[in-house]
Design a protein around this motif. Structure first.
Motif, short mmCIF file in Angstrom:
data_model
loop_
_atom_site.label_atom_id
_atom_site.label_comp_id
_atom_site.label_asym_id
_atom_site.label_seq_id
_atom_site.Cartn_x
_atom_site.Cartn_y
_atom_site.Cartn_z
N TRP A 99 -6.18 22.78 3.32
CA TRP A 99 -4.80 22.36 3.19
C TRP A 99 -4.07 23.30 2.22
O TRP A 99 -4.61 23.62 1.16
CB TRP A 99 -4.73 20.94 2.64
CG TRP A 99 -5.47 19.93 3.45
CD1 TRP A 99 -6.83 19.73 3.46
CD2 TRP A 99 -4.93 19.01 4.39
NE1 TRP A 99 -7.15 18.73 4.34
CE2 TRP A 99 -6.00 18.26 4.92
CE3 TRP A 99 -3.63 18.73 4.81
CZ2 TRP A 99 -5.81 17.26 5.85
CZ3 TRP A 99 -3.45 17.72 5.74
CH2 TRP A 99 -4.53 17.01 6.26
N ARG A 100 -2.86 23.71 2.59
CA ARG A 100 -2.05 24.57 1.71
C ARG A 100 -0.63 24.00 1.64
O ARG A 100 -0.05 23.63 2.65
CB ARG A 100 -1.96 25.98 2.27
CG ARG A 100 -3.21 26.78 2.10
CD ARG A 100 -2.93 28.27 2.32
NE ARG A 100 -4.16 29.02 2.17
CZ ARG A 100 -4.91 29.42 3.19
NH1 ARG A 100 -4.54 29.19 4.42
NH2 ARG A 100 -6.03 30.08 2.97
N LEU A 101 -0.11 23.97 0.43
CA LEU A 101 1.26 23.54 0.20
C LEU A 101 1.97 24.68 -0.50
O LEU A 101 1.57 25.09 -1.59
CB LEU A 101 1.29 22.27 -0.66
CG LEU A 101 2.63 21.65 -0.93
CD1 LEU A 101 3.27 21.16 0.36
CD2 LEU A 101 2.49 20.49 -1.91
N ASP A 102 3.03 25.22 0.13
CA ASP A 102 3.73 26.35 -0.49
C ASP A 102 4.84 25.85 -1.43
O ASP A 102 5.03 24.64 -1.59
CB ASP A 102 4.26 27.34 0.56
CG ASP A 102 5.35 26.76 1.44
OD1 ASP A 102 5.98 25.75 1.07
OD2 ASP A 102 5.59 27.34 2.53
N GLU A 112 7.27 23.28 -0.26
CA GLU A 112 6.64 22.04 0.18
C GLU A 112 6.35 21.99 1.68
O GLU A 112 6.36 20.93 2.30
CB GLU A 112 7.44 20.82 -0.29
CG GLU A 112 7.49 20.72 -1.80
CD GLU A 112 8.14 19.44 -2.30
OE1 GLU A 112 8.52 18.58 -1.48
OE2 GLU A 112 8.25 19.29 -3.52
N ASN A 113 6.07 23.16 2.26
CA ASN A 113 5.61 23.24 3.65
C ASN A 113 4.10 23.14 3.64
O ASN A 113 3.42 23.88 2.92
CB ASN A 113 6.03 24.56 4.30
CG ASN A 113 7.53 24.67 4.42
OD1 ASN A 113 8.19 23.76 4.92
ND2 ASN A 113 8.08 25.78 3.96
N LEU A 114 3.58 22.24 4.43
CA LEU A 114 2.14 22.01 4.51
C LEU A 114 1.58 22.74 5.73
O LEU A 114 2.10 22.62 6.82
CB LEU A 114 1.85 20.51 4.63
CG LEU A 114 0.39 20.11 4.83
CD1 LEU A 114 -0.43 20.45 3.59
CD2 LEU A 114 0.31 18.63 5.16
N THR A 115 0.49 23.48 5.52
CA THR A 115 -0.25 24.08 6.62
C THR A 115 -1.71 23.64 6.51
O THR A 115 -2.21 23.39 5.41
CB THR A 115 -0.18 25.62 6.64
OG1 THR A 115 -0.70 26.11 5.40
CG2 THR A 115 1.24 26.11 6.83
#
Length: 82
Positions: free
Chosen positions: A38-41, A44-47
């Motif tokens: 999980w990545r949150l930039d 606040e976009n989650l990939t």
């Protein structure tokens, strides 16, 4: 999955877990043992990235010849594992 877009949603349960929808699992070939990264930039976009983890930690290592014959089952019996 470029041309066949799959959209689905799940609910976060009381234990903060989610189930990956079957269409997503099938499209990405997600199987037991795989991990989700999980990545949150900053915006606040989650990939979520699938990390294939279907083999043990030592599967890439070559066996080492220690110069003697071994029998793992017999060794386990000696230590009371069976």
């Amino acid at each position: 999955m470029a041309s066949n877009q799959v959209t689905d949603e799940t609910t976060v349960n009381d234990g903060h877990s989610v189930t990956v929808p079957s269409q997503i699992r099938d499209a990405l070939d997600i199987e037991p043992g795989d991990k989700l990264r999980w990545r949150l930039d900053d915006e606040e976009n989650l990939t979520v990235e699938v990390v294939k983890q279907r083999f043990g930690a030592f599967d890439d290592l070559e066996p080492v010849d220690i110069g003697e014959e071994t029998n793992a089952v017999e060794l386990e019996k000696e230590f009371g594992a069976f």
